[in-house]
Write a protein that holds these residues in place. Structure first.
Motif, PDB file in Angstrom:
ATOM      1  N   ARG A 119     107.038 -11.055  43.024  1.00 13.89           N
ATOM      2  CA  ARG A 119     107.918 -10.976  41.869  1.00 13.89           C
ATOM      3  C   ARG A 119     109.285 -11.586  42.170  1.00 13.89           C
ATOM      4  O   ARG A 119     109.882 -12.256  41.317  1.00 13.89           O
ATOM      5  N   ASP A 120     109.795 -11.378  43.398  1.00  9.03           N
ATOM      6  CA  ASP A 120     111.122 -11.886  43.720  1.00  9.03           C
ATOM      7  C   ASP A 120     111.155 -13.413  43.752  1.00  9.03           C
ATOM      8  O   ASP A 120     112.122 -14.034  43.282  1.00  9.03           O
ATOM      9  N   LEU A 121     110.135 -14.040  44.319  1.00 11.73           N
ATOM     10  CA  LEU A 121     110.119 -15.499  44.338  1.00 11.73           C
ATOM     11  C   LEU A 121     110.005 -16.046  42.920  1.00 11.73           C
ATOM     12  O   LEU A 121     110.700 -17.009  42.556  1.00 11.73           O
ATOM     13  N   ALA A 122     109.160 -15.429  42.106  1.00 16.09           N
ATOM     14  CA  ALA A 122     109.036 -15.865  40.710  1.00 16.09           C
ATOM     15  C   ALA A 122     110.356 -15.719  39.976  1.00 16.09           C
ATOM     16  O   ALA A 122     110.767 -16.602  39.215  1.00 16.09           O
ATOM     17  N   GLU A 123     111.059 -14.615  40.210  1.00 13.62           N
ATOM     18  CA  GLU A 123     112.343 -14.380  39.563  1.00 13.62           C
ATOM     19  C   GLU A 123     113.384 -15.388  40.040  1.00 13.62           C
ATOM     20  O   GLU A 123     114.169 -15.924  39.240  1.00 13.62           O
ATOM     21  N   ALA A 149     115.146 -17.921  37.499  1.00  9.79           N
ATOM     22  CA  ALA A 149     116.598 -17.849  37.312  1.00  9.79           C
ATOM     23  C   ALA A 149     117.243 -19.212  37.543  1.00  9.79           C
ATOM     24  O   ALA A 149     118.173 -19.608  36.827  1.00  9.79           O
ATOM     25  N   TRP A 150     116.759 -19.938  38.544  1.00 14.53           N
ATOM     26  CA  TRP A 150     117.319 -21.268  38.806  1.00 14.53           C
ATOM     27  C   TRP A 150     117.053 -22.191  37.624  1.00 14.53           C
ATOM     28  O   TRP A 150     117.947 -22.917  37.171  1.00 14.53           O
ATOM     29  N   PRO A 154     121.930 -15.873  36.855  1.00 15.07           N
ATOM     30  CA  PRO A 154     121.799 -15.135  38.118  1.00 15.07           C
ATOM     31  C   PRO A 154     120.428 -14.471  38.222  1.00 15.07           C
ATOM     32  O   PRO A 154     119.897 -13.977  37.226  1.00 15.07           O
ATOM     33  N   ALA A 155     119.864 -14.468  39.392  1.00 14.08           N
ATOM     34  CA  ALA A 155     118.584 -13.794  39.618  1.00 14.08           C
ATOM     35  C   ALA A 155     118.791 -12.287  39.591  1.00 14.08           C
ATOM     36  O   ALA A 155     119.836 -11.774  39.987  1.00 14.08           O
TER      37      ALA A 155
END
Length: 263
Positions: free
Chosen positions: A243-247, A251-252, A257-258
């Protein structure tokens, strides 16, 4: 009895304090064991995303091993001394070095011997302008035993490391910064604030990416670069689908901001 380790958590940062100020926070066997237990406790706590490690009192981060206790082990022979002292200390520094959450030393005073070896092992360090460092084991007729013969030359370079190891002379926080032992030197009354600020700049990012970066760097430093690159690839692959990599990617792309879990 006074608890040898104090642990407090605030805003995602665990503050661990070596708490034997009357003995300059000397690393007794009990203190090391309690430190290991504290690390075990916070490792799986999602509410803790970084660690600041410091010493109690105004005089010392840690003056090193508890010599009286260590001497008793030496008197019982090499097997006992290696088991109770060397392995315990090396296990502690290896645990700090490989910890998946960033560990920042806030060096508030004397950091001699084993205390200096803790700073060599942790990921980052901020030193008070009152700090003082030394590798005085040579004066006891022995080399460092908690990893100092290996980590300090890797940080400082072979010749600069050997000069400190072979003379046992104390050195300033500015010299510690210049050889890569600490990241920065700050006024004494700003030490914990500076350490927490550094931790805050890290924990705004994904905890998965922080842990993977620490693992890749720590393992890779002791490998040929080709093997280290494989570790780097493995750490990245483990995050694919998270989930963090997808977010972070979303966001980029969206120029925002992520929003990471826990950040």
């Amino acid at each position: 009895m006074t608890e040898p380790i104090l642990l407090a958590v605030d805003d995602g940062i665990a503050l661990i304090t070596l708490n034997r100020p009357e003995r300059l926070n000397a690393l007794s066997y009990g203190l090391i064991d309690r430190l290991m237990a504290a690390l075990d406790r916070i490792e799986g706590d999602a509410g803790v995303r970084a660690v600041v490690l410091t010493g109690a009192g105004e005089r010392a981060f840690s003056a090193g091993a508890d010599i009286h206790e260590f001497s008793d082990s030496v008197e019982q022979g090499a097997a006992v001394a290696v088991r109770d002292f060397v392995r315990r200390g090396q296990t502690m520094t290896a645990r700090l070095e490989a910890f998946k959450k960033p560990v920042i030393a806030a060096v508030n005073g004397i950091a001699f011997g084993g205390g200096c070896e803790i700073i060599e092992a942790v990921h980052l360090a901020v030193a008070s302008d009152r700090a003082l460092f030394a590798k005085p084991e040579i004066k006891l007729g022995m080399p460092p035993t908690f990893g100092g013969t290996q980590r300090l030359p890797r940080l400082a370079g072979r010749k600069r490391g050997l000069e400190l190891l072979l003379t046992g002379d104390p050195f300033s926080p500015e010299h510690a910064r210049d050889i890569g032992l600490v990241n920065r030197v700050v006024p004494h009354d700003q030490l914990l604030q500076a350490a927490r600020e550094l931790a805050g700049r890290i924990i705004r990012h994904s905890s998965g990416s922080v842990g993977s970066t620490i693992t890749a760097v720590t393992r890779g430093l002791n490998m040929p670069i080709a093997e280290g690159l494989l570790v780097e690839s493995e750490q990245f692959a483990a995050l694919v689908g998270s989930r963090d990599l997808a977010e972070g990617l979303a966001a980029w792309k969206e120029r925002r901001p992520a929003k990471y879990v826990g950040a």
